[in-house]
Design an enzyme around this catalytic site. Structure first.
Site, mmCIF file in Angstrom:
data_model
loop_
_atom_site.group_PDB
_atom_site.id
_atom_site.type_symbol
_atom_site.label_atom_id
_atom_site.label_comp_id
_atom_site.label_asym_id
_atom_site.label_seq_id
_atom_site.Cartn_x
_atom_site.Cartn_y
_atom_site.Cartn_z
ATOM 1 N N ASP A 200 0.866 -1.174 0.000
ATOM 2 C CA ASP A 200 0.000 0.000 0.000
ATOM 3 C C ASP A 200 0.908 1.231 0.000
ATOM 4 O OD1 ASP A 200 -1.492 2.200 0.710
ATOM 5 O OD2 ASP A 200 -2.609 1.198 2.305
ATOM 6 N N CYS A 364 -8.457 5.858 10.586
ATOM 7 C CA CYS A 364 -8.792 4.611 9.870
ATOM 8 C C CYS A 364 -7.767 3.519 10.164
ATOM 9 C CB CYS A 364 -8.908 4.830 8.364
ATOM 10 S SG CYS A 364 -10.176 6.012 7.933
HETATM 11 N N1 7TS Z 1 -3.710 3.398 2.746
HETATM 12 C C1 7TS Z 1 -3.117 4.314 3.516
HETATM 13 C C2 7TS Z 1 -1.807 4.008 4.174
HETATM 14 C C3 7TS Z 1 -3.730 5.560 3.672
HETATM 15 O O1 7TS Z 1 -3.132 6.483 4.436
HETATM 16 C C4 7TS Z 1 -4.965 5.823 3.024
HETATM 17 C C5 7TS Z 1 -5.703 7.113 3.224
HETATM 18 C C6 7TS Z 1 -5.508 4.827 2.213
HETATM 19 C C7 7TS Z 1 -4.860 3.632 2.106
HETATM 20 C C8 7TS Z 1 -6.756 5.036 1.444
HETATM 21 O O2 7TS Z 1 -6.542 5.923 0.412
HETATM 22 P P1 7TS Z 1 -7.735 6.479 -0.483
HETATM 23 O O3 7TS Z 1 -7.113 7.509 -1.331
HETATM 24 O O4 7TS Z 1 -8.287 5.335 -1.240
HETATM 25 O O5 7TS Z 1 -8.743 7.041 0.485
HETATM 26 N N2 7TS Z 1 -5.374 7.781 4.406
HETATM 27 C C9 7TS Z 1 -6.033 8.813 4.961
HETATM 28 C C10 7TS Z 1 -5.593 9.404 6.138
HETATM 29 O O6 7TS Z 1 -4.603 9.073 6.769
HETATM 30 N N3 7TS Z 1 -6.448 10.392 6.471
HETATM 31 O O7 7TS Z 1 -7.395 10.457 5.527
HETATM 32 C C11 7TS Z 1 -7.145 9.476 4.588
#
Ligand code: 7TS
Length: 405
Positions: A200, A364
């Site tokens: 990720d 999250c």
């Molecule tokens: N993985 C990690 C490590 C993340 O920080 C996030 C989003 C996601 C996956 C998901 O990403 P998305 O673009 O599909 O939403 N992180 C955060 C955060 O730390 N605060 O808001 C979103």
């Protein structure tokens, strides 16, 4: 100073604003970054000059839009050093990229009783898709723990691997702790045991130079909106031999070769995984964001962010009762903390009144919160457009807020 920060800040119109009559201090970059004018212009230009549906029509606008869309694919390929453009799949974000793999890899390769290793520091979007898949297939999730410094206990990895382990899902950089994980080493351990790895890269792609071939990643996922690009655009990189064996994630237009009621054949990579009209303007503007990031230089950005991280950490640690979660040396520009006797939510709400944007809550990452036996933290996260003066404003405001409680 590595680069001209005043000039860089001029590129970001939103940073010029005042919030509650104070200059905005934007420290929520791990949630989403802000966009330079160049990216905003690319979005507008697409809609005003060459908007049409891609890949399908035989007319000028559609051709131009297709060309620009595919040009971004090539820019992404180059950015992460993928072997070929067929391995770059556009999604709506990291979340969708991981769900795609959990579904399609799960369908192709996971049997009842198989195991997936997921780390304790993962964002929910690198946990829940695997749980859904495990529920469908009768597979099991095994947790790779962290220690109290926010380090993955990779020395335990071998002992968690069984002859049923099929995949390791791990974040490159923690969105809470900032820890930069040794994903290349984890990939080596995985591969020497015949296991696949999904990385990720949501928190890594804007801050580290990614080389998917050097990492030997089987899958690598990230989001444009955390890289100064539009929201609603993400990338999944995958090894070709895996993507070829995996069934489509969604059915619809564009992902097919021929549709008959007697049966359908699928399009070639990457289109097999890009059903329906994608975020055309977003992908095109993502190309502008990549161009901008390349011009700044990811290494330059990272060096400045590390300087900000060290500067802020040093000051924060002088505040009595303040604890920082995640104290690894290999760390990106993210600081999660709590202050004894003050709720994180109150801190965040009060900082907002000073024009300072931070994030509060569980970020999250509930299992990570459980590890530290907390409900949440305050999180400040930096980008290359942040300054030491902003950190001074932040620390002074924080001290003022704490004294009010
Ligand atoms: N993985 C990690 C490590 C993340 O920080 C996030 C989003 C996601 C996956 C998901 O990403 P998305 O673009 O599909 O939403 N992180 C955060 C955060 O730390 N605060 O808001 C979103």
């Amino acid at each position: 100073m590595i680069f001209d920060i005043d000039k860089i800040r001029q590129d970001f119109p939103i940073l010029q604003q005042k919030i509650y009559n104070r200059p905005l201090v934007y420290f929520d970059n791990a949630a989403t970054t802000q966009r330079p004018q160049r990216v905003i212009d690319a979005l507008t230009r697409t809609y005003t000059e060459y908007y049409g549906n891609i890949h399908r029509a035989a007319h000028f606008l559609a051709d131009k839009a297709t060309e620009a869309y595919e040009q971004t694919r090539e820019m992404v390929r180059e950015l992460i050093n993928a072997e070929s453009r067929e391995q770059i799949i556009f999604t709506k974000g990291t979340t969708e990229s991981i769900n795609l793999v959990a579904f399609s890899f799960g369908e192709a390769f996971i049997q009842e009783g198989d195991e997936i290793i997921v780390s304790e520091m993962e964002h929910h979007s690198n946990i829940v898709p695997w749980q859904l898949m495990a529920g469908r297939k009768g597979a099991k999730i095994v947790m790779l723990p962290i220690d109290d410094d926010g380090r993955l206990q990779i020395e335990k990895l071998e002992s968690l691997i069984s002859n049923r382990t099929k995949l390791i899902a791990v974040t490159h950089v923690s969105n809470v702790l900032g820890t930069i994980n040794p994903v290349k080493q984890i990939a080596q351990i995985a591969h020497s045991n015949g296991i696949r790895i999904l990385i990720d890269g949501a928190q890594a792609a804007a801050h580290l130079r990614i080389d998917v071939q050097d990492l030997d990643a089987d899958f690598y996922a990230f989001s444009a909106h955390k890289m100064y690009g539009p929201n609603g655009v993400g990338v999944l990189y995958g090894k070709k031999e895996l993507l070829e064996q995996m069934p489509p994630y969604q059915g619809g237009g564009e992902m097919i070769s021929e549709v008959k009621f007697a049966g359908t054949t699928y399009n070639e990579l990457p289109y097999k995984f890009e059903a329906g009209t994608p975020n055309i303007s977003g992908v095109i503007a993502f190309g502008a964001a990549i161009g901008y990031l390349q011009q700044i230089g990811i290494e330059n950005a990272a060096a400045w962010e590390t300087e900000l991280l060290n500067y802020a950490t040093k000051q924060l640690l002088t505040i009595p009762g303040l604890r920082i979660y995640g104290t690894q040396v290999e760390k990106s520009g993210v600081i999660s903390f709590n202050v004894e006797g003050v709720h994180f939510f109150d801190l965040g709400t009060m900082l907002d009144k000073f024009g300072i944007a931070v994030r509060t809550g569980h970020h999250c990452a509930d299992p990570l919160m459980d590890h530290f036996d907390i409900q949440g933290t305050v999180r400040a996260s930096f980008a290359f457009y942040n300054t030491k003066e902003e950190i001074d404003v932040f620390v002074a405001a924080l001290k003022k807020v704490i004294s009010m409680f």
